[in-house]
Write an enzyme that holds these catalytic residues in place. Structure first.
Site, PDB file in Angstrom:
ATOM      1  N   ASN A 170       1.028  -1.075   0.050  1.00 56.79           N
ATOM      2  CA  ASN A 170      -0.039  -0.115   0.060  1.00 56.79           C
ATOM      3  C   ASN A 170       1.115   1.089   0.098  1.00 56.79           C
ATOM      4  OD1 ASN A 170      -1.440   2.337   0.749  1.00 56.79           O
ATOM      5  ND2 ASN A 170      -3.171   1.066   1.825  1.00 56.79           N
ATOM      6  N   GLU A 175      -3.851   1.745  -2.847  1.00 53.49           N
ATOM      7  CA  GLU A 175      -3.889   3.166  -2.667  1.00 53.49           C
ATOM      8  C   GLU A 175      -3.019   4.135  -3.507  1.00 53.49           C
ATOM      9  OE1 GLU A 175      -5.549   5.287   0.848  1.00 53.49           O
ATOM     10  OE2 GLU A 175      -4.167   3.605   2.028  1.00 53.49           O
ATOM     11  N   ASP A 179      -3.863  -4.894   1.138  1.00 54.53           N
ATOM     12  CA  ASP A 179      -4.255  -4.149   2.403  1.00 54.53           C
ATOM     13  C   ASP A 179      -5.598  -4.604   2.945  1.00 54.53           C
ATOM     14  OD1 ASP A 179      -4.857  -2.592   4.612  1.00 54.53           O
ATOM     15  OD2 ASP A 179      -4.282  -0.948   3.588  1.00 54.53           O
ATOM     16  N   ASN A 238      -6.918  -4.495   5.758  1.00 54.39           N
ATOM     17  CA  ASN A 238      -7.580  -3.675   7.199  1.00 54.39           C
ATOM     18  C   ASN A 238      -8.021  -4.494   8.080  1.00 54.39           C
ATOM     19  OD1 ASN A 238      -7.114  -0.585   7.109  1.00 54.39           O
ATOM     20  ND2 ASN A 238      -8.003  -0.868   5.037  1.00 54.39           N
ATOM     21  N   ASP A 262      -1.642  -5.970   6.322  1.00 59.70           N
ATOM     22  CA  ASP A 262      -1.331  -6.455   5.026  1.00 59.70           C
ATOM     23  C   ASP A 262      -0.725  -8.007   4.803  1.00 59.70           C
ATOM     24  OD1 ASP A 262      -0.752  -3.517   3.630  1.00 59.70           O
ATOM     25  OD2 ASP A 262       0.079  -3.573   5.712  1.00 59.70           O
ATOM     26  N   ASP A 284       2.784   4.592   4.838  1.00 56.12           N
ATOM     27  CA  ASP A 284       2.582   3.940   6.208  1.00 56.12           C
ATOM     28  C   ASP A 284       2.653   2.754   6.432  1.00 56.12           C
ATOM     29  OD1 ASP A 284       0.047   4.268   5.158  1.00 56.12           O
ATOM     30  OD2 ASP A 284      -0.832   5.001   6.789  1.00 56.12           O
ATOM     31  N   HIS A 285       2.576   2.030   5.195  1.00 55.52           N
ATOM     32  CA  HIS A 285       2.731   0.523   5.084  1.00 55.52           C
ATOM     33  C   HIS A 285       3.903   0.373   4.398  1.00 55.52           C
ATOM     34  CE1 HIS A 285      -1.561  -0.411   5.211  1.00 55.52           C
ATOM     35  NE2 HIS A 285      -1.740   1.000   5.021  1.00 55.52           N
TER      36      HIS A 285
END
Length: 256
Positions: free
Chosen positions: A7, A34, A145, A147, A218, A247-248
């Site tokens: 991501n 994303e 991802d 979530n 992930d 952030d991933h």
């Protein structure tokens, strides 16, 4: 065959990160989430110069998924069949004989939000579609991802996260329903990890990275034929320490 997921939280901002990472990690297929780019702005030329074909389904500002591969992706699907949705969250293609699916699963926002209902509905439709895909593809990997942190140990503080969004019983049940179609969480095949290597995401807020307040959200889920020849599954945590990182971090699985 090496398959990775990442991501990137805006491919426009982090294209240089992706190109540099691919140069150092010449994998067979990379699933992106994303991307946050409409299709007309997808950087196909730059990726082609790096030796990668691209399939993508994007939209401005939000969501967006892609698959990069050393060989041309074929039999491409750019939406979740049977589920009306303007959000670009699913992309599937056959790459070098394996079915690879990139997913950006809904976040859900909060347990009492309509977005949470949408998340569970979306997962249910994904499960139904994966049953069909698995019936047609012996070698299949669904990655991205999700979530969802599957277990308490996939969070930096199990007591704090217990029952919260990303860790609720309903979300974990929805992820397990995907796995129960005949998939294996490849990460679980190699569970001896410590420190930052336990996680794949760290919030930008509240000192998430410096304090190692991470989650594992992930995942690489593989069909039996691929899981049986999985030799490694790990997170490239160094990418989170770069300047202006996502952030991933990438998660890489190796299949022999």
């Amino acid at each position: 065959m090496q398959v990775a997921t990442w991501n990137v939280n805006s491919l426009n901002i982090r294209l240089d990160h992706v190109l540099a990472w691919l140069e150092n990690n010449p994998i067979d297929a990379l699933a992106l989430q994303e991307t946050k780019l409409p299709d007309e702005r997808f950087p196909s030329d730059a990726l082609a110069e790096a030796g990668y074909y691209a399939a993508f389904a994007g939209q401005k500002t939000y969501n967006g998924v892609a698959l990069l591969a050393k060989t041309p992706p074929v039999d491409i699907v750019t939406a979740l069949p049977g589920f009306e949705d303007d959000q670009k969250r699913v992309l599937a293609a056959t790459i070098n004989g394996a079915r690879v699916i990139s997913v950006y699963c809904p976040n859900g926002s909060a347990l009492d939000s309509p977005k949470f209902t949408y998340k569970l509905d979306w997962f249910a439709h994904l499960r139904d579609w994966l049953v069909d895909e698995l019936s047609r593809h012996e070698k299949l990997v669904v990655t991205g991802d999700f979530n969802v942190a599957p277990r308490p140990e996939d969070t930096y503080d199990p007591d704090k996260w217990d029952g919260r969004i990303l860790c609720s019983p309903d979300e974990r049940a929805a992820l397990n329903a995907l796995i129960d179609t005949g998939l294996t969480d490849c990460w679980r095949l190699f569970d001896d990890r410590e420190g930052r290597h336990r996680f794949t995401w760290w919030d930008y807020r509240g000192g998430g990275w410096p304090q190692n307040n991470g989650l594992r959200i992930d995942h690489v889920l593989a069909s039996t034929a691929l899981a049986e020849c999985c030799r490694d599954c790990r997170a490239d945590v160094g990418e989170r320490g770069r300047k202006r990182p996502s952030d991933h971090v990438p998660v890489i699985a190796q299949f022999e």
